[in-house]
Design an enzyme around this catalytic site. Structure first.
Site, PDB file in Angstrom:
ATOM      1  CG  HIS A  54      -0.355   0.236   2.518  1.00 43.93           C
ATOM      2  ND1 HIS A  54      -0.329   1.469   3.122  1.00 43.93           N
ATOM      3  CD2 HIS A  54       0.264  -0.606   3.374  1.00 43.93           C
ATOM      4  CE1 HIS A  54       0.270   1.369   4.300  1.00 43.93           C
ATOM      5  NE2 HIS A  54       0.647   0.117   4.474  1.00 43.93           N
ATOM      6  CB  CYS A 114       2.705   4.344  13.303  1.00 43.46           C
ATOM      7  SG  CYS A 114       3.010   3.777  11.653  1.00 43.46           S
TER       8      CYS A 114
END
Ligand SMILES: Cc1ncc(COP(=O)(O)O)c(C=O)c1O
Ligand SMILES: Cc1ncc(COP(=O)(O)O)c(C=O)c1O
Lengths: 123, 387, 387, 123
Positions: free
Chosen positions: B203, B326
């Site tokens: 991705h 993240c």
């Protein structure tokens, strides 16, 4: 969107900070705590708060909280500041709990502004 | 749904290329069988996977048999690092990595530390680059594995993989590379590069989410112990029904990337130049990383006297990241930027602009203007409050 | 590609429901951002994931917050079993499971045995069912975790999860259930069922491959240690960029399944009845498992004097499985059937027919006829050679 | 398809086992080894193999190998059987190596058939 970290009211007050600024001849408090820098200034007329302005360095919740405070307390009696509670803001603006400390910084600033205006008495 | 945002967060994830989406749809229609099944339908799925392995192998210049499919770079990093460290643990328990690696690397090393491994955490230079000499100095007789990322996800800093890998070869140290931000974007020839294990995720280069791969060089001593247990799929290294459609998507994304790596690179370079031109004049703005040597798809900037979260909101609807995706949910300043010696105040104001194939000059120019205006407004809001 | 086969291997994998495929496409177009990203685009992805969690939670009657996304049942089994065993290891190291579990379960227990856990391997009755009393007898003071599957993937045998779970609760033993073959096909109400951990995978109920979930009950003492390390996603239990499109597909597949579980069940029952009617007359044919109590989507039959691999080829283009898909590549007779006491000769001739929503009466009737003919031909080929 | 476990020739001979059967008055060998059961029968005319038939219980490769053997050795001199090599079949039919043992069973059967026909001499 369900998990927007900012409530509509936070977004509104953050985007439109009409009360950002300083007032000539005003009573002012400066506070610098927990990574937040605030300055509140107020002018009083006949025991009532005439104008409120703020300056702030902080996250969107802090900025929106300042704007909310200023827009809600103009026209109120000076003493009302001593009753100001962080929890009102937390609730009205849906501030996440982990930011409580920052809103308490604003509470401190408001209360000491109240005392400086002379109307407030320490609880 | 019409897009009501400007997406400049390609380092967090990319949209799926329409050809890849179509390929996955075709695969799902004809090849929905379990690729482990020993019948015609199973063989259709298997053929799709084999083609994908060849496509990815061509991009990396490796033998398709050296590729293990995983659920993404996180799993690849875990398998490559923990799997190899355990496989070699009878020889020694010393490992080397970088403080500015992705969490999928650092957290694996932290876990290994708890299990009795010893880890040397290297600090990069202030511009994010690791000096190969400093790396060499960290190696010991009992060092078994080193892991150094290719392109840093927060700053775009590129490490000298060739030099570091050569040092590893000299010392018989296995070399794992987290190439999640590099594959499909910078040329990687694993016949030439001295790399033993390499992690990637689809991705980040216009493939689907939920699929990645680990390259395991076919060299003596280079092997991993599995971290998931189950059926005998994938040479017993990684079990589970293979998602043939996702794998086919990854393969095609690799095939699409290969011939256009150079043009993509030029495109990004032009975009980053324009973006930087639009904001470099702001007082107190500075680049995190190294704009000359870094990967041009990423520009990470900090700015003095501005609060990062408010900056991010003020930039809406421009989608950028603070730190890496993240860590975006936590309010803490990036551990990566702090490792480079940035003050907390500067680290918390960092914004990562990351651009991709679909990004236009107009978008980056708009982003630069919005950034200038946002900084100006937030500074104005704070003016007299500044102590 | 036109289908030139008859697919009767729905227990290995199912085609993706067209509505699910469309939903995933929509998700990919609007929600390609990293769901961990703190901007508008990231929130679109996150909203897709939240909706899916609600859909799956509704199917299982649980709180969405109890669901952890994984790459499939294999990973869920690993996380649920190894994660919980390690989490509770300070209390005791005895574990209980069944010999006829899927490899994704048995191989995890084998690995745990090597790490110092003690495992009791229960043997089911000859029809594949586990007697709850035998289960209760296996529990000890130091038993911390038991894992018993819901629907067996090779034979369709269904275990008495309620009875076994109640025994676990009485003894304060965590109860993991591999429900890969059950979710979306048999009603599961986790408010009523005493289950602590439950594994599932989307591609067994018309969702995409490469995505699954682990349910972790919100009860004291019920928790898992992570097996993959990385970003802080999913309450630090499972890291990695969440594939929002696959998750949305899983969610929709759950929503589609919910109202039709009963009609699907009746449909399968009818198909299995017809299939069995067509082959039960063959001399020496017998059912593996229990046709009365088993899940009707699966019919597993052995037949005397026929070689399994030739039978499978002779059945082409009917796609069925020998043993379970995961073992199909090896030529060994199924360990599951051997655990039931089947001779090697009978076990090697086993064929699993598994039916699904799209299966027609015509298909199973054709399959039955082909099976009869194949058995007859192979027996004829061997006649005089029989000793 | 790339990874079809059966070569086209295996598929062809498995599907069409024209030489399956028994022959009246033939020389026959039975073998039962490694889970494979085979019977080969042959008739000879003037030193040449006239007809070959097989029966087999085994995997597709074994069955196809039997058919291949029968169709290739009819008409050949009886002695030719002693030269029969499993490796020819492995190669011609692309039998996977793990099945070598099974094809060696066929080799045994063919060689002993050769001996029974009298033409073959043990190597
Ligand atoms: C450098 C790096 N490594 C690893 C990962 C993890 O990839 P994934 O989330 O696809 O597992 C990422 C992206 O999130 C990354 O940028
Ligand atoms: C009972 C059972 N458990 C676990 C699995 C593993 O599922 P997956 O391959 O999707 O990880 C399967 C299917 O392969 C299964 O049937």
């Amino acid at each position: 969107m369900s998990d927007d970290p900012y409530s509509p009211l936070v977004r509104k007050h953050f985007a439109n900070t009409a009360h950002c600024g300083d007032l000539a001849g005003a009573v002012a408090v400066n506070i610098d705590e927990q990574g937040i820098r605030l300055r509140l200034s107020a002018t009083v007329n006949m025991g009532h708060i005439q104008s409120l302005r703020f300056r702030a360095w902080g996250c969107p919740h802090v900025i929106a909280a300042c704007e909310w405070f200023c827009s809600h307390y103009e026209g109120e009696p000076g003493e009302s500041l001593s009753g100001f509670q962080a929890s009102d803001i937390m609730c009205n603006l849906s501030v996440p709990v982990e930011k409580t400390g920052r809103i308490l910084v604003l509470e401190d600033a408001v209360r000491s502004l109240g005392q400086r205006l002379g109307g407030g008495s320490a609880p | 749904m019409a897009q009501d945002f400007i997406y400049l967060d390609y380092a967090a994830s990319t949209p799926v290329d329409p050809r890849v989406a179509e390929c996955m749809r075709d695969c799902r229609e004809s090849g929905y069988a379990n690729p482990s099944s020993n019948h015609i339908a199973g063989r259709v799925s298997r053929a799709n996977i084999e083609r994908a392995a060849e496509q990815l192998a061509a991009l990396l210049n490796v033998d398709p048999a050296t590729l293990i499919w995983t659920s993404g770079a996180t799993e690849s990093d875990n398998l490559g690092i923990a799997g190899a460290a355990r496989f070699r643990s009878h020889r020694g328990k010393h490992l080397v990595t970088l403080l500015t690696e992705h969490k999928a690397v650092t957290d694996v090393f932290r876990m290994l530390e708890k299990q009795g491994f010893e880890v040397t955490w290297l600090k990069p230079e202030d511009d994010g680059r690791l000096d190969p000499a400093a790396f060499a100095a960290a190696l010991r007789k009992d060092t078994q594995l080193a892991s150094i990322m290719y392109v840093n996800n927060e700053m775009g800093v590129m490490q000298d993989i060739e030099a570091i890998g050569s040092i590893c070869r000299e010392h018989d140290v296995l070399f794992h590379v987290d190439a999640a931000q590099a594959v499909g974007k910078v040329p990687i020839d694993l016949q030439a590069l001295p790399v033993d294990l390499l992690s990637l995720t689809a991705h980040k280069f216009y493939g689907p989410k939920g699929i990645g791969a680990l390259y395991i060089a076919d060299r003596p001593g280079c092997h991993v112990e599995p971290i998931l247990f189950g059926g005998g799929q994938q040479q017993r290294i990684r079990p589970g029904t293979l998602p043939a459609d996702l794998i086919a998507g990854l393969g095609l994304a690799a095939e699409i990337a290969q011939p256009r790596i150079d043009t993509d690179h030029d495109h990004l370079k032009n975009l980053r130049r324009r973006l930087w031109a639009g904001i470099q004049g702001i007082e107190g703005v500075l680049v995190n990383g190294n704009i000359e040597s870094g990967f041009p798809g990423i520009l990470n900037v900090s700015v003095e006297d501005v609060e990062g979260e408010s900056l991010l909101l003020e930039l809406e609807p421009i989608c950028v990241a603070t730190g890496s995706a993240c860590n975006s949910k936590s309010q803490e300043p990036s551990y990566v930027l702090r490792a480079l010696g940035r003050s907390d105040l500067l680290a918390q104001s960092a914004i990562r602009f990351s651009m991709g194939r679909p990004t236009t000059e107009h978008e980056v120019e708009l982003a630069a203007r919005r950034y200038r205006e946002a900084v100006a407004r937030l500074r104005d809001l704070a003016t007299a409050a500044a102590p």
